[in-house]
Design a protein around this motif. Structure first.
Motif, mmCIF file in Angstrom:
data_model
loop_
_atom_site.group_PDB
_atom_site.id
_atom_site.type_symbol
_atom_site.label_atom_id
_atom_site.label_comp_id
_atom_site.label_asym_id
_atom_site.label_seq_id
_atom_site.Cartn_x
_atom_site.Cartn_y
_atom_site.Cartn_z
ATOM 1 N N ASN A 111 0.859 -1.133 0.233
ATOM 2 C CA ASN A 111 -0.019 0.056 0.001
ATOM 3 C C ASN A 111 0.828 1.324 -0.069
ATOM 4 O O ASN A 111 0.370 2.391 0.022
ATOM 5 C CB ASN A 111 -1.061 -0.106 1.254
ATOM 6 C CG ASN A 111 -0.209 0.023 2.495
ATOM 7 O OD1 ASN A 111 1.126 0.155 2.681
ATOM 8 N ND2 ASN A 111 -1.142 0.260 3.554
ATOM 9 N N GLY A 112 2.119 1.042 -0.224
ATOM 10 C CA GLY A 112 3.012 2.218 -0.178
ATOM 11 C C GLY A 112 3.241 3.089 1.271
ATOM 12 O O GLY A 112 3.955 4.214 1.184
ATOM 13 N N ASP A 115 3.349 0.047 7.795
ATOM 14 C CA ASP A 115 2.392 -0.475 8.666
ATOM 15 C C ASP A 115 2.849 -1.072 9.847
ATOM 16 O O ASP A 115 3.934 -1.775 9.701
ATOM 17 C CB ASP A 115 1.105 -1.196 8.105
ATOM 18 C CG ASP A 115 0.463 -0.383 6.739
ATOM 19 O OD1 ASP A 115 0.015 0.670 7.122
ATOM 20 O OD2 ASP A 115 0.416 -0.929 5.807
ATOM 21 N N PRO A 116 2.142 -1.129 10.849
ATOM 22 C CA PRO A 116 2.599 -1.796 12.079
ATOM 23 C C PRO A 116 2.928 -3.485 11.672
ATOM 24 O O PRO A 116 2.130 -4.031 10.901
ATOM 25 C CB PRO A 116 1.543 -1.687 12.987
ATOM 26 C CG PRO A 116 0.914 -0.551 12.868
ATOM 27 C CD PRO A 116 0.964 -0.602 11.145
ATOM 28 N N GLY A 117 4.052 -3.731 12.262
ATOM 29 C CA GLY A 117 4.510 -5.168 11.877
ATOM 30 C C GLY A 117 5.096 -5.500 10.623
ATOM 31 O O GLY A 117 5.721 -6.569 10.478
ATOM 32 N N GLU A 118 5.281 -4.485 9.765
ATOM 33 C CA GLU A 118 6.043 -4.784 8.250
ATOM 34 C C GLU A 118 7.530 -4.547 8.954
ATOM 35 O O GLU A 118 8.141 -3.708 9.415
ATOM 36 C CB GLU A 118 5.711 -3.367 7.649
ATOM 37 C CG GLU A 118 4.078 -3.935 6.949
ATOM 38 C CD GLU A 118 3.718 -3.062 5.880
ATOM 39 O OE1 GLU A 118 3.036 -3.545 5.042
ATOM 40 O OE2 GLU A 118 4.288 -1.579 5.881
ATOM 41 N N THR A 177 7.565 0.586 -3.880
ATOM 42 C CA THR A 177 5.960 0.837 -3.563
ATOM 43 C C THR A 177 5.663 2.282 -2.792
ATOM 44 O O THR A 177 4.674 2.795 -2.999
ATOM 45 C CB THR A 177 5.396 -0.194 -2.520
ATOM 46 O OG1 THR A 177 5.964 -0.345 -1.269
ATOM 47 C CG2 THR A 177 5.572 -1.543 -3.368
ATOM 48 N N GLY A 178 6.692 2.692 -2.072
ATOM 49 C CA GLY A 178 6.522 3.767 -1.246
ATOM 50 C C GLY A 178 7.724 4.415 -1.151
ATOM 51 O O GLY A 178 8.835 4.060 -1.193
ATOM 52 N N PRO A 179 7.869 6.102 -0.774
ATOM 53 C CA PRO A 179 6.526 6.563 -0.660
ATOM 54 C C PRO A 179 5.643 6.803 -1.649
ATOM 55 O O PRO A 179 6.082 6.912 -2.871
ATOM 56 C CB PRO A 179 6.840 7.974 0.006
ATOM 57 C CG PRO A 179 8.333 8.409 -0.658
ATOM 58 C CD PRO A 179 8.986 6.959 -0.933
ATOM 59 N N GLY A 213 9.352 1.860 0.768
ATOM 60 C CA GLY A 213 8.778 0.570 0.832
ATOM 61 C C GLY A 213 8.987 -0.259 -0.525
ATOM 62 O O GLY A 213 8.981 0.160 -1.591
ATOM 63 N N ASN A 214 9.209 -1.616 -0.243
ATOM 64 C CA ASN A 214 9.581 -2.395 -1.495
ATOM 65 C C ASN A 214 8.965 -3.703 -1.263
ATOM 66 O O ASN A 214 8.547 -4.046 -0.269
ATOM 67 C CB ASN A 214 11.031 -2.356 -1.300
ATOM 68 C CG ASN A 214 11.715 -1.293 -1.818
ATOM 69 O OD1 ASN A 214 11.904 -0.527 -1.075
ATOM 70 N ND2 ASN A 214 11.867 -0.930 -3.187
#
Length: 227
Positions: A111-112, A115-118, A177-179, A213-214
């Motif tokens: 989702n870019g 998030d918690p736990g990633e 994927t992010g930002p 993010g990737n």
């Protein structure tokens, strides 16, 4: 500790609390264009000199508690305490840096956003550029840092700098994927570009949250935790 090549920083506020017959009194002075500050006080005055950080972006590095110069010692709050006794007191220096930081994470839900736990991803390179001037856009890679075992990265911003750019170096088989373009860093002061780099203004916000993010293409061509 100040090294010979390190430049002074202007317009920092220094609060000096002195002893008087009516109790403690705080006097404020400002560092000049060369980062120098001074104050005239009567002989015998006991004082405590502390700096005021202008924003959350700045971190105080010195003086190191316990450091001494003739007539004063740095306390646990990184302030100078001393008493004037017949001679001037020099070397009451304060050290500061601005840092920027973020995390390289495996974007499990693609989702870019972090998030918690990633999980963090180690060994990714982050290219950094800096520039000076109103509205300038960094284009030259000034330094490269590598994410640590937890995916975290950080760097000290060279002074003087007005803006910075942070971009990741994408290895083969990885997808960024992010930002998301247009996103704002959680620490404020930086916005994601169309190229998914962070473009920020030095001293705005606290310089954190510059995350990348990737996901990785696995052997079957699917998006897997392939690191």
């Amino acid at each position: 500790m100040r090294d010979a090549s390190e430049v002074g920083i202007p317009y920092f506020t220094i609060n000096v609390t002195v002893s008087t017959k009516n109790g403690p009194q705080t006097i404020t002075t400002i560092t000049d264009l060369y980062g120098v500050w001074s104050l005239l006080l009567p002989d015998g005055t006991t004082f405590t000199a502390c700096e005021v950080l202008p924003s959350a972006a700045w971190t105080q590095t010195g003086p190191i508690p316990g450091t001494s110069v003739i007539g004063a010692t740095a306390d646990s709050n990184k302030c100078w305490t001393g008493t004037l006794s017949g001679t001037d007191i020099f070397g009451l220096d304060f050290g500061n840096v601005i840092q920027i930081s973020g995390k390289k994470y495996y974007d499990a839900n693609v989702n870019g956003s972090l998030d918690p736990g990633e999980a963090g991803v180690a060994g990714f390179r982050i290219n950094l550029g800096f520039c000076t001037g109103v509205g300038c856009v960094p284009s030259t890679i000034a330094t490269t840092v590598t994410t640590d075992a937890n995916g975290a990265w950080s760097a000290v911003v060279p002074f003087p700098s007005d803006r910075y750019m942070a971009c990741e170096v994408l290895p083969t088989s990885w997808i960024q994927t992010g930002p998301l373009p247009g996103a704002t860093a959680s620490g404020g002061g930086a916005t994601a570009t169309a190229a998914k780099c962070w473009l920020g203004t030095v001293g705005v916000g606290d310089g954190t949250g510059l995350d990348f993010g990737n996901v990785c293409l696995g052997a079957s061509g699917g998006l897997t935790l392939g690191f």
